[in-house]
Structures are given as C-alpha cells and as structure tokens.
Design a protein around this motif. Structure first.
Motif, PDB file in Angstrom:
ATOM      1  N   THR A   1      39.041  42.669  33.939  1.00 51.42           N
ATOM      2  CA  THR A   1      39.250  43.478  35.197  1.00 51.42           C
ATOM      3  C   THR A   1      38.006  43.736  35.637  1.00 51.42           C
ATOM      4  O   THR A   1      37.566  45.229  35.693  1.00 51.42           O
ATOM      5  CB  THR A   1      40.182  44.504  35.177  1.00 51.42           C
ATOM      6  OG1 THR A   1      39.789  45.477  34.003  1.00 51.42           O
ATOM      7  CG2 THR A   1      41.571  43.977  34.956  1.00 51.42           C
TER       8      THR A   1
ATOM      9  N   ILE B   1      41.018  35.652  46.960  1.00 54.29           N
ATOM     10  CA  ILE B   1      42.170  36.610  47.345  1.00 54.29           C
ATOM     11  C   ILE B   1      43.172  36.246  48.148  1.00 54.29           C
ATOM     12  O   ILE B   1      44.435  36.383  48.475  1.00 54.29           O
ATOM     13  CB  ILE B   1      41.358  38.116  47.856  1.00 54.29           C
ATOM     14  CG1 ILE B   1      40.432  38.768  46.712  1.00 54.29           C
ATOM     15  CG2 ILE B   1      42.238  39.002  48.320  1.00 54.29           C
ATOM     16  CD1 ILE B   1      39.574  39.739  46.977  1.00 54.29           C
TER      17      ILE B   1
ATOM     18  N   GLY C   1      45.773  34.273  47.251  1.00 56.93           N
ATOM     19  CA  GLY C   1      46.842  34.891  46.373  1.00 56.93           C
ATOM     20  C   GLY C   1      46.328  34.744  44.836  1.00 56.93           C
ATOM     21  O   GLY C   1      47.364  34.885  43.880  1.00 56.93           O
TER      22      GLY C   1
ATOM     23  N   GLU D   1      43.711  39.355  42.656  1.00 57.63           N
ATOM     24  CA  GLU D   1      43.959  40.680  43.196  1.00 57.63           C
ATOM     25  C   GLU D   1      42.961  41.735  43.110  1.00 57.63           C
ATOM     26  O   GLU D   1      42.184  41.807  42.206  1.00 57.63           O
ATOM     27  CB  GLU D   1      45.365  41.214  42.633  1.00 57.63           C
ATOM     28  CG  GLU D   1      45.555  42.817  42.895  1.00 57.63           C
ATOM     29  CD  GLU D   1      46.946  43.010  42.340  1.00 57.63           C
ATOM     30  OE1 GLU D   1      47.194  44.328  42.251  1.00 57.63           O
ATOM     31  OE2 GLU D   1      47.427  42.458  41.371  1.00 57.63           O
ATOM     32  N   GLU D   2      42.522  42.532  44.185  1.00 62.94           N
ATOM     33  CA  GLU D   2      41.406  43.486  44.341  1.00 62.94           C
ATOM     34  C   GLU D   2      42.202  44.902  44.319  1.00 62.94           C
ATOM     35  O   GLU D   2      43.149  45.198  45.040  1.00 62.94           O
ATOM     36  CB  GLU D   2      40.554  43.331  45.641  1.00 62.94           C
ATOM     37  CG  GLU D   2      39.491  44.129  45.724  1.00 62.94           C
ATOM     38  CD  GLU D   2      38.748  43.727  46.669  1.00 62.94           C
ATOM     39  OE1 GLU D   2      37.399  44.096  46.763  1.00 62.94           O
ATOM     40  OE2 GLU D   2      39.307  43.258  47.760  1.00 62.94           O
ATOM     41  N   PHE D   3      41.667  45.738  43.424  1.00 57.64           N
ATOM     42  CA  PHE D   3      42.143  47.113  43.236  1.00 57.64           C
ATOM     43  C   PHE D   3      40.975  48.287  42.947  1.00 57.64           C
ATOM     44  O   PHE D   3      40.050  47.800  42.494  1.00 57.64           O
ATOM     45  CB  PHE D   3      43.281  47.228  42.271  1.00 57.64           C
ATOM     46  CG  PHE D   3      42.657  46.764  40.794  1.00 57.64           C
ATOM     47  CD1 PHE D   3      42.429  47.784  40.032  1.00 57.64           C
ATOM     48  CD2 PHE D   3      42.650  45.412  40.185  1.00 57.64           C
ATOM     49  CE1 PHE D   3      41.826  47.728  38.670  1.00 57.64           C
ATOM     50  CE2 PHE D   3      42.221  45.231  39.316  1.00 57.64           C
ATOM     51  CZ  PHE D   3      41.805  46.432  38.303  1.00 57.64           C
TER      52      PHE D   3
ATOM     53  N   LEU E   1      38.808  43.431  39.822  1.00 57.00           N
ATOM     54  CA  LEU E   1      39.504  42.302  40.312  1.00 57.00           C
ATOM     55  C   LEU E   1      40.135  41.820  38.941  1.00 57.00           C
ATOM     56  O   LEU E   1      39.700  42.313  37.824  1.00 57.00           O
ATOM     57  CB  LEU E   1      38.485  41.319  40.610  1.00 57.00           C
ATOM     58  CG  LEU E   1      37.680  41.300  41.425  1.00 57.00           C
ATOM     59  CD1 LEU E   1      36.739  40.176  41.803  1.00 57.00           C
ATOM     60  CD2 LEU E   1      38.215  41.448  42.894  1.00 57.00           C
ATOM     61  N   LYS E   2      41.398  41.267  39.291  1.00 55.92           N
ATOM     62  CA  LYS E   2      42.209  40.572  38.303  1.00 55.92           C
ATOM     63  C   LYS E   2      42.782  39.379  38.636  1.00 55.92           C
ATOM     64  O   LYS E   2      43.200  39.195  39.736  1.00 55.92           O
ATOM     65  CB  LYS E   2      43.041  41.700  37.578  1.00 55.92           C
ATOM     66  CG  LYS E   2      44.136  42.112  38.388  1.00 55.92           C
ATOM     67  CD  LYS E   2      45.152  42.983  37.722  1.00 55.92           C
ATOM     68  CE  LYS E   2      46.345  43.331  38.601  1.00 55.92           C
ATOM     69  NZ  LYS E   2      47.255  44.440  38.027  1.00 55.92           N
TER      70      LYS E   2
ATOM     71  N   THR F   1      45.796  36.856  39.418  1.00 56.43           N
ATOM     72  CA  THR F   1      47.400  37.193  39.623  1.00 56.43           C
ATOM     73  C   THR F   1      47.974  36.114  38.678  1.00 56.43           C
ATOM     74  O   THR F   1      47.616  34.887  38.384  1.00 56.43           O
ATOM     75  CB  THR F   1      47.445  36.972  41.271  1.00 56.43           C
ATOM     76  OG1 THR F   1      47.363  35.421  41.553  1.00 56.43           O
ATOM     77  CG2 THR F   1      46.818  37.889  41.888  1.00 56.43           C
TER      78      THR F   1
END
Length: 238
Positions: free
Chosen positions: A123, A148, A151, A154-156, A167-168, A170
């Motif tokens: 991440t 992103i 799909g 994923e950004e958080f 980022l990670k 999916t």
C-alpha cells in the motif's frame, strides 16, 4: 607442458587471484568475472581505412531496421554501443508486449507493470509508486488515474498523513494481472528465445549488477545536473 596443462594452470592462478580479492568467492561469480575480464569488446567497427570523397575514414558499421548496413563517420565507443543496443532491445520488447496486451484493456505495457509493482509494494503512497517506476510525476499520475478508473487500483487516505493518498490493488486488478502474467512471460520467451539458458543466466547477472549500481546512484542524481552525475560516477575512473 602442453597447451591443456598451461590453460589449467592459468585458470587455477586466476582463481587464486580472484578468491584473494573477493570475499565469499564462489565458482559462478568467478566464471562471470573470468568471462568478462577476457571478453573481446566489439563496437561494430573495424580499423581498416577506406577511400571517401572527403578523404580516408575508418569503417564504422551500424545495422538498421531496413536490413542495410550503414557507415558512421564518427567513432562508436563501446558504452555508446551498449546504450544503443539496450534501448533498441527495449523497443523490440515493447513492440511484442503491445501486441500481447491487445486482448486486455490496457492502453500500454506500463499499466500492467504498474500493477505488478503495486502488488509487490503493498500500500504505497502514490508518489512512492511513481518513484519506483522512475516516471515523471505527471505521466505516472496519468497511468495511476487510468488504473483507478478501470477499477484495478483503489486510492485511500493515509492514516498517518491525511494530506497523502495511498494505493492498493483491487481484487479485479489482481485477477487481471494474474491473467496477464502468463502472456507477459510469453513476451519474454519471444524476446530472449535466441539465447541459451546459460547465456540468459549470464546476461541476468550482468544486468542485475547494473541495476543495483544505478538504483543506488539514482537517488543521489535526481536533483543533480549531468556534469555532477558524471563526475561522481565516472570521473574518478577517467
């Protein structure tokens, strides 16, 4: 003493010198050292002079995509030849990769490579992934944003620093890269199919050495001008 005995003695003496200078010396390392020390460097040039309308020049032969051989009016140093070959081989691999990725919805080979790097890093921050890919921030951001939207990433928010984003990959991204990996392996098989297993191993060792060397210096060179980079990496050996 026959030639075979002389060669054995030469080899034993070379091993003695290598093991004395090299901590944890082993046979594969010695073989690589011996081969590289005795390799004949070829830059594609000859020393024979030929007449030309401007006088005598040396033959400098360069292969082109047309299948013809061109004469260069300037000397080609081995380092420049290496750079040209590595760049040319990268373009061949890119050509094969672009064809291989057509069944997927990737725009370029960069995108699955970003996913592979992200999968290995866990991440990371967006900036860390872009740095790992050695990309410009703007172009790296474009690739990440496309992934992103697809799909696959994923950004958080970063829990320790809300100004940063992490980022990670999916589940859909992981599934896609698992499908793409066998195809990418086939690209590698095409790109290096002319080499024997031993040649592939030797080439990998040499390229690994270069990669580790440049990875170390790359961090120091990002904000330096080229003269400073040259003096630090080459100047002491001139």
């Amino acid at each position: 003493m026959d030639k075979g005995e002389a060669n054995v003695i030469e080899l034993v003496n070379a091993w003695a010198r290598y093991s004395a200078d090299t901590p944890n010396a082993d046979l594969p390392g010695f073989c690589l050292h011996y081969l590289t020390e005795h390799a004949s460097l070829s830059t594609g040039e000859t020393t024979e002079d030929i007449p030309d309308q401007d006088g005598l020049i040396h033959k400098q032969w360069l292969e082109s995509m047309t299948g013809q051989i061109y004469r260069s009016p300037v000397p080609v140093q081995v380092e420049a030849r290496l750079g040209a070959l590595v760049g040319r081989l990268g373009k061949y691999a890119y050509f094969y990769s672009k064809k291989a990725m057509q069944p997927f919805d990737f725009r370029s080979i960069e995108e699955p490579v970003y996913l592979i790097a992200l999968m290995q890093m866990g991440t990371p921050k967006k900036s860390e992934l872009i740095y790992e890919m050695m990309a410009e921030f703007a172009s790296g951001t474009d690739v990440i944003n496309r992934l992103i939207r697809m799909g696959y990433i994923e950004e958080f928010p970063d829990e320790q620093d809300r100004r940063s984003r992490r980022l990670k990959i999916t589940p859909e991204g992981l599934k896609t890269i698992q499908q793409a990996m066998p195809v990418m392996n086939r690209v590698g098989a095409v790109a290096y199919s002319s080499l024997t297993d031993g040649e592939k191993a030797l080439l990998t060792q040499i390229l690994d050495k270069l990669d580790h060397y440049h990875a170390e210096h790359f961090r120091q060179s990002r904000n330096a001008d080229f003269d400073e980079v040259y003096d630090r990496m080459v100047g002491s050996r001139d």
